[in-house]
Design an enzyme around this catalytic site. Structure first.
Site, PDB file in Angstrom:
ATOM      1  N   HIS A 311      60.525  17.836  26.575  1.00 39.99           N
ATOM      2  CA  HIS A 311      58.936  17.343  26.061  1.00 39.99           C
ATOM      3  C   HIS A 311      58.234  17.418  27.317  1.00 39.99           C
ATOM      4  O   HIS A 311      58.673  16.978  28.501  1.00 39.99           O
ATOM      5  CB  HIS A 311      58.903  16.169  25.520  1.00 39.99           C
ATOM      6  CG  HIS A 311      57.782  15.932  24.880  1.00 39.99           C
ATOM      7  ND1 HIS A 311      56.973  15.204  25.163  1.00 39.99           N
ATOM      8  CD2 HIS A 311      57.318  16.059  23.523  1.00 39.99           C
ATOM      9  CE1 HIS A 311      55.787  15.138  24.520  1.00 39.99           C
ATOM     10  NE2 HIS A 311      56.249  15.629  23.340  1.00 39.99           N
ATOM     11  N   ASP A 368      61.021  17.386  17.188  1.00 41.40           N
ATOM     12  CA  ASP A 368      60.941  18.482  16.306  1.00 41.40           C
ATOM     13  C   ASP A 368      62.332  19.218  15.915  1.00 41.40           C
ATOM     14  O   ASP A 368      62.452  19.925  15.112  1.00 41.40           O
ATOM     15  CB  ASP A 368      60.104  19.684  17.258  1.00 41.40           C
ATOM     16  CG  ASP A 368      58.672  19.428  17.679  1.00 41.40           C
ATOM     17  OD1 ASP A 368      58.187  19.015  16.619  1.00 41.40           O
ATOM     18  OD2 ASP A 368      58.463  19.426  18.817  1.00 41.40           O
TER      19      ASP A 368
END
Length: 433
Positions: A311, A368
């Site tokens: 991320h 996700d």
């Protein structure tokens, strides 16, 4: 908004023979900031920071992320506590007002949202103008922007009551719009909201009920949907939130600013990541094929990349991923889904936490990684994944807009640049070029 930064000291910048002192401010948490807003006036220089990776655009009291610790706080509350103990409407109230609601405040807030879920019947005609195979995010950006024409009374962003009303309308109507986008794409009739249902349950009913039979709600799926909404409600100054703030800084209609945020979220590097992650898991297919894909991911010359890992902000395990991991198992167990995707996901997670390559690069699973599996199991096509993200993130967008419009230090956004084009030159007629 009351300024809560504290002056901690000054930083000295030497430019040619001139020394400039820049204030250093301290927030509640996170790194200190060097205030450079007077740098150009005092030195004639700008800063250059592509992607704004080292630049703060505002002061905010809504969300804090510590990427090194893997911590996400909304108004000081850890995201895992909110996901496990609160519901999405409570989180909406918290983001907007700064505190969790008391019982009477909660009842009034829920009632207000309930009676704003309906759409003007003219909006349905907007959907009829789209092709059936239009991407649902295109429908969302178009219809949310169009709603500004139906509420000209909410144009004055300096009026707190108008801001509040626009925020309530956006949070309440987004599930109705999202469900319509889905129903239109599959050729089924629109389903209207029901006032007696909760937020997540109402949304699922509008998506999956049909006139031929009664809709039977599934509490496990309703809870999972609510958690997904909570986990995506706000995430500090990301691309779409910054877009909403930038658009809103001009004083534009809140619906127009949120429409701009939807368009920003649509990108595969932002809101489309969970769709890309599920498609990757489907491509891998089975556990025995994982080693080959891991090898390809480590090969810099191979274009393949493992989606759902790492991320921009988190350099540790994404705290939202832990909640999603547990929720994914609950949903699949309840539905009796025997999918190899979960086994592939679990094995990839194990590798990411143990393989030296992933550990060294801090490529931990993010939110996700599991949310796509859940949405797929519930019955949503991948084209709807980003729409659900936008639905949830609306709570954060309107809270950020409201905060920005109360901040007396905010001005219209106007980033600078370093120009590297042609120097000044004079026009030459065509026959002399």
């Amino acid at each position: 908004m009351e300024n809560k930064t504290k002056l901690k000291g000054t930083a000295k910048l030497q430019i040619d023979n001139k020394t400039v002192e820049l204030p250093i401010y301290e927030g509640t948490a996170g790194p200190d900031v060097i205030d450079v807003k007077k740098l150009y006036a005092e030195t004639g220089h700008f800063t250059l920071d592509p992607g704004f990776t080292s630049t703060g655009s505002c002061e905010s009291q809504i969300t804090f992320i510590d990427g090194e610790k893997g911590e996400l706080l909304h108004r000081g509350y850890p995201i895992d506590q909110l996901a496990e103990q609160a519901d999405f409407i409570e989180v909406c109230y918290l983001l907007y007002y700064g505190e969790l609601p008391k019982r009477d405040e909660s009842r009034a807030f829920r009632r207000a949202l309930t009676y704003h879920t309906m759409l003007d019947s003219q909006i349905d005609k907007f959907f009829e103008g789209f092709r059936r195979d239009s991407h649902p995010m295109a429908m969302m950006a178009g219809t949310v922007g169009a709603l500004s024409a139906f509420y000209p009374d909410a144009m004055d962003v300096n009026d707190p009551e108008q801001r509040r009303l626009s925020s309530y309308r956006l949070i309440a109507k987004m599930p109705t719009l999202a469900a319509r986008a889905y129903k239109y794409s599959i050729g089924q009739p629109f389903v209207y909201p029901r006032n007696e249902l909760g937020y997540a349950e109402n949304f699922l009913r509008m998506c999956f009920s049909v006139p031929a039979e009664d809709y039977v709600p599934n509490p496990v799926l309703t809870d999972a949907m609510d958690k997904i909404f909570i986990l995506h409600a706000d995430h500090e100054q990301n691309a779409s939130t910054s877009t909403v703030r930038l658009a809103g800084s001009s004083g534009t209609h809140p619906f127009a600013a949120v429409s701009a945020g939807i368009s920003s979220l649509w990108g595969p590097s932002h809101g489309g990541a969970n769709q890309a992650c599920l498609e990757m898991l489907q491509e891998i297919g089975t556990v025995d094929r994982i080693p080959d894909y891991v090898r390809r991911a480590k090969d810099k010359s191979d274009p393949f990349r493992l989606m759902g890992f790492g991320h921009r902000v988190y350099k540790n395990f994404d705290p939202r991923a832990k909640v999603m991991q547990k929720t994914a198992r609950e949903v699949l167990d309840d539905l009796g889904v025997k999918t190899p995707l979960l086994k592939v996901a679990q094995e990839l997670e194990k590798i990411a936490l143990e393989d030296e390559y992933f550990v060294e690069k801090k490529l931990y699973p993010n939110v996700d990684f599991y949310s796509g599996i859940i949405l797929n199991a519930i019955g949503f096509p991948t084209s709807m994944f980003t729409v659900l993200f936008a639905l949830a993130r609306t709570a954060g967008w309107v809270s950020q807009l409201n905060e920005m419009n109360q901040d007396k230090t905010q001005r219209i956004g106007r980033p600078r640049q370093i120009y590297t084009g042609a120097p000044r030159r004079d026009y030459v007629s065509a026959d002399h070029r």
